[in-house]
Design a protein around this motif. Sequence first.
Motif, PDB file in Angstrom:
ATOM      1  N   ASP A   1     -32.041  17.778 -12.434  1.00  0.00           N
ATOM      2  CA  ASP A   1     -31.013  18.324 -13.308  1.00  0.00           C
ATOM      3  C   ASP A   1     -31.690  18.678 -14.625  1.00  0.00           C
ATOM      4  O   ASP A   1     -32.762  18.163 -14.945  1.00  0.00           O
ATOM      5  CB  ASP A   1     -29.813  17.393 -13.485  1.00  0.00           C
TER       6      ASP A   1
ATOM      7  N   GLU B   1     -31.165  21.075 -18.641  1.00  0.00           N
ATOM      8  CA  GLU B   1     -30.369  21.856 -19.592  1.00  0.00           C
ATOM      9  C   GLU B   1     -30.485  23.339 -19.244  1.00  0.00           C
ATOM     10  O   GLU B   1     -31.480  23.778 -18.650  1.00  0.00           O
ATOM     11  CB  GLU B   1     -30.848  21.588 -21.012  1.00  0.00           C
ATOM     12  N   ASP B   2     -29.461  24.091 -19.603  1.00  0.00           N
ATOM     13  CA  ASP B   2     -29.361  25.491 -19.189  1.00  0.00           C
ATOM     14  C   ASP B   2     -30.575  26.335 -19.580  1.00  0.00           C
ATOM     15  O   ASP B   2     -30.980  27.220 -18.836  1.00  0.00           O
ATOM     16  CB  ASP B   2     -28.079  26.109 -19.753  1.00  0.00           C
ATOM     17  N   HIS B   3     -31.190  26.050 -20.729  1.00  0.00           N
ATOM     18  CA  HIS B   3     -32.330  26.873 -21.156  1.00  0.00           C
ATOM     19  C   HIS B   3     -33.558  26.697 -20.249  1.00  0.00           C
ATOM     20  O   HIS B   3     -34.517  27.463 -20.353  1.00  0.00           O
ATOM     21  CB  HIS B   3     -32.685  26.602 -22.626  1.00  0.00           C
TER      22      HIS B   3
ATOM     23  N   ARG C   1     -33.328  26.835 -16.838  1.00  0.00           N
ATOM     24  CA  ARG C   1     -32.999  27.411 -15.528  1.00  0.00           C
ATOM     25  C   ARG C   1     -34.151  28.235 -14.963  1.00  0.00           C
ATOM     26  O   ARG C   1     -34.528  28.072 -13.806  1.00  0.00           O
ATOM     27  CB  ARG C   1     -31.752  28.304 -15.631  1.00  0.00           C
TER      28      ARG C   1
ATOM     29  N   GLU D   1     -30.174  26.624  -6.583  1.00  0.00           N
ATOM     30  CA  GLU D   1     -28.956  26.168  -7.236  1.00  0.00           C
ATOM     31  C   GLU D   1     -28.042  25.483  -6.228  1.00  0.00           C
ATOM     32  O   GLU D   1     -27.886  25.940  -5.101  1.00  0.00           O
ATOM     33  CB  GLU D   1     -28.240  27.332  -7.897  1.00  0.00           C
TER      34      GLU D   1
END
Length: 131
Positions: free
Chosen positions: A106, A108-110, A112, A123
Amino acid sequence: MTITYEWRGDFDNAALNALHADGFGHPVAETDWQARLRRHSLGWVCAWEDGSLIGFVNVVWDGGAHAFVLDTVVARHCRARGVGAALVATAAQQARAAECEWLHVDFEDHLRAFYFDACGFKETTAGLIAL
């Protein structure tokens, strides 16, 4: 300069605490990483350059089919050189050798693009409870 990657590499707690602080932008802690890893980890990967610890990833597991990537960190001055992707690739190879069937992460979005594009994760749907 040559970067080497070592599964279950021998490291100094102070060096890993300094790397973690540099990579995640927080004050240097006094975590006993060696004790933590012995208790919870399938293994870990250390990246070394000229005798200095420049990267690290922890692989925890459930004792069976599932392994989890935690604490992926690369020294700021070594980023954008493929060190993080090589750390994760080594972690995946070693988890596979331990007969794990799944490697989870898992993030943080930055991050990806790093995990999906550079490391090959797919995903999925997952859940999380903040404790």
